[in-house]
Design an enzyme around this catalytic site. Sequence first.
Site, PDB file in Angstrom:
ATOM      1  N   ASP A  38       0.850  -1.181   0.000  1.00 21.62           N
ATOM      2  CA  ASP A  38       0.000   0.000   0.000  1.00 21.62           C
ATOM      3  C   ASP A  38       0.893   1.240   0.000  1.00 21.62           C
ATOM      4  O   ASP A  38       1.741   1.394   0.882  1.00 21.62           O
ATOM      5  CB  ASP A  38      -0.891  -0.003   1.253  1.00 21.62           C
ATOM      6  CG  ASP A  38      -2.012   1.019   1.153  1.00 21.62           C
ATOM      7  OD1 ASP A  38      -1.766   2.132   0.647  1.00 21.62           O
ATOM      8  OD2 ASP A  38      -3.134   0.710   1.598  1.00 21.62           O
TER       9      ASP A  38
ATOM     10  N   THR B  91       2.189 -10.644  -9.801  1.00 26.73           N
ATOM     11  CA  THR B  91       1.105 -10.592  -8.828  1.00 26.73           C
ATOM     12  C   THR B  91      -0.144 -10.007  -9.489  1.00 26.73           C
ATOM     13  O   THR B  91      -0.077  -9.369 -10.541  1.00 26.73           O
ATOM     14  CB  THR B  91       1.464  -9.711  -7.618  1.00 26.73           C
ATOM     15  OG1 THR B  91       1.453  -8.341  -8.014  1.00 26.73           O
ATOM     16  CG2 THR B  91       2.838 -10.077  -7.061  1.00 26.73           C
TER      17      THR B  91
END
Length: 237
Positions: A141, A216
């Site tokens: 994040d 990912t």
Amino acid sequence: MTAYKPGDPTTINRLYGRSKGKPLRAGQQDLVDTLLPQIAVPVDGEVTADRLFGDARPLHFEIGFGGGEHMAGRADMLPDHGFIGAEPFLNGVAQALVHVGGDHGERLPIGNVRIHHGDALEVLRRVPDGALSFAYLLHPDPWPKARHAKRRMMNDGPVDLIAAKLKTGGEFRFGTDHPVYLAHALMVMRRHRHQFEWLAKDAQDFLVRPGGWPETRYEAKARAQGHEVWYFRWRRI
């Protein structure tokens, strides 16, 4: 606790962001109830390869594995290595369990993964110094607001901890598609040149995903949105 409290994730001692999203599907909930207890990192004591896997194999640690695509892919490539992943978001843990469990019968289960549902730093602190061969921080994040920069995992405290746990010659890998986080990460890592050597000779080394680095879901989403993605590898000195 306010957003302006000084420190970084090693001193604030608080997880930010969601811990659970939409309800799990029945199959995911079953994996959380049955598979996770079998492969969960012990809640206390040292976290070693011998304890988790029964031998002194090379040990990898992924901080915030998202949906587990990279962790499961690396573990499948390196079956004689041990992989530890930590993720506070339950839905991500559930998706990782799907991959580790064999993607609903599409492939064999992956037996060299251990998972912690919770704070990665709590587990990382219990890894003996010099025990890790690889550490991964992929698409964390970004916390783009300046007042939230202390929440970023790429900060001096976590980097010092990663450095302590990596063996000499071990590798720290970092990936992001967020330009603010990129600039912040490079600034932080410049302060850690006594601990890490940047493994880049030219721009292609951080603009192209290296071999053996599974994509990912966050990276795929970033590319689909037209974002540039950056890949970094540092060797522990």
